[in-house]
Design a protein around this motif. Sequence first.
Motif, short mmCIF file in Angstrom:
data_model
loop_
_atom_site.label_atom_id
_atom_site.label_comp_id
_atom_site.label_asym_id
_atom_site.label_seq_id
_atom_site.Cartn_x
_atom_site.Cartn_y
_atom_site.Cartn_z
N ALA A 26 0.79 -1.24 0.00
CA ALA A 26 0.00 0.00 0.00
C ALA A 26 0.82 1.28 0.00
CB ALA A 26 -0.97 0.01 1.19
N MET A 27 2.02 1.26 0.57
CA MET A 27 2.84 2.47 0.64
C MET A 27 3.76 2.63 -0.57
SD MET A 27 1.78 3.81 3.45
CE MET A 27 0.17 3.03 3.24
N ALA A 28 3.80 1.64 -1.44
CA ALA A 28 4.72 1.66 -2.59
C ALA A 28 4.53 2.88 -3.50
CB ALA A 28 4.61 0.37 -3.38
N PRO A 29 3.29 3.31 -3.80
CA PRO A 29 3.16 4.50 -4.65
C PRO A 29 3.81 5.74 -4.04
CG PRO A 29 1.05 3.38 -4.49
CD PRO A 29 1.98 2.72 -3.51
N PHE A 30 3.62 5.94 -2.74
CA PHE A 30 4.20 7.11 -2.08
C PHE A 30 5.73 7.03 -2.07
CE2 PHE A 30 0.03 6.60 0.16
CZ PHE A 30 -0.58 7.72 -0.38
N ILE A 31 6.26 5.83 -1.85
CA ILE A 31 7.71 5.63 -1.83
C ILE A 31 8.29 5.95 -3.20
CG2 ILE A 31 9.52 3.88 -1.61
CD1 ILE A 31 7.67 2.57 0.57
N LEU A 32 7.63 5.46 -4.25
CA LEU A 32 8.11 5.71 -5.61
C LEU A 32 8.02 7.19 -5.98
CD1 LEU A 32 9.21 4.14 -8.06
CD2 LEU A 32 6.87 4.05 -8.92
N ILE A 33 6.98 7.85 -5.51
CA ILE A 33 6.81 9.29 -5.76
C ILE A 33 7.94 10.08 -5.10
CG2 ILE A 33 5.37 11.30 -5.17
CD1 ILE A 33 2.94 9.27 -5.55
N LEU A 43 -4.73 8.27 4.00
CA LEU A 43 -3.72 7.29 3.64
C LEU A 43 -2.35 7.96 3.49
CD1 LEU A 43 -3.32 4.29 2.96
CD2 LEU A 43 -3.73 4.87 0.56
N ALA A 44 -2.33 9.14 2.91
CA ALA A 44 -1.06 9.89 2.77
C ALA A 44 -0.51 10.25 4.15
CB ALA A 44 -1.28 11.14 1.93
N HIS A 45 -1.39 10.65 5.09
CA HIS A 45 -0.95 10.94 6.46
C HIS A 45 -0.41 9.67 7.13
CE1 HIS A 45 -1.86 15.14 7.26
NE2 HIS A 45 -3.00 15.01 6.60
N PHE A 46 -1.07 8.56 6.88
CA PHE A 46 -0.61 7.27 7.42
C PHE A 46 0.81 6.98 6.94
CE2 PHE A 46 -0.12 2.66 7.24
CZ PHE A 46 -0.62 2.25 8.46
N TYR A 47 1.05 7.20 5.64
CA TYR A 47 2.39 6.99 5.08
C TYR A 47 3.42 7.90 5.75
CZ TYR A 47 6.36 7.75 2.03
OH TYR A 47 7.64 7.93 1.56
N LEU A 48 3.08 9.19 5.87
CA LEU A 48 4.03 10.13 6.47
C LEU A 48 4.34 9.78 7.92
CD1 LEU A 48 2.67 13.47 4.95
CD2 LEU A 48 4.80 12.28 4.34
N GLU A 49 3.32 9.34 8.64
CA GLU A 49 3.52 8.93 10.04
C GLU A 49 4.45 7.72 10.12
OE1 GLU A 49 0.79 6.83 13.42
OE2 GLU A 49 -0.17 8.43 12.27
#
Length: 195
Positions: A112-119, A177-183
């Motif tokens: 689930a976090m892969a898109p944010f990591i790639l970005i 979801l973006a906040h979850f990733y940042l946390e």
Amino acid sequence: MNFVGYTLVILIITAMIPNALEKIDPKDSFGIGTVLSLLYSLLVVNAVNLGVNALYLRAARGEEISLGMIFNFFTNGRYAKAILFYLLMGIYLFLWSLLLVIPGIIKSFSYAMAPFILIEDPRLTVNEAITRSREMMNGHKWKLFCLYLSFIGWSLLSILTLGIGLLWLIPYAETSLAHFYLELKNKQRPFHAVE
């Protein structure tokens, strides 16, 4: 920031157009409409989806955003990577789902976090982003599951409003979801630098 308007445009591009293409030849279960819809999803929706993730990630950070950001992955050599990213994730999830539905669901949380990591780090390969997501989600899949569960009531209300509520629910869920990733990112030890 007009998230309702953004969501409407995003839904038209990512859901309504593929659905309309699918209905071009409704008599044939796998006709020209299905082929066009699949091609559109592969060549357009995948790149737009990464742009949408980037938009909500910036919004979660309190940075300035614009609707044009959803098209950022059609430029700067990132287009092929966006297509490959969702294609590979789809293949992985399909293969895990062959083992039964539950392993596929668990892996979807892992990725689930892969898109944010790639970005955030476009130098990564698609596999590296997926691997980092798996590492990041170790011990946190249940928390993400609970986050998704928290949207069930809102989803039911959206159904009662004939889908109109989705225009508010989708940006709320995506930003959460973006906040979850940042946390999670802030709690993780730094990854090794990409050479």
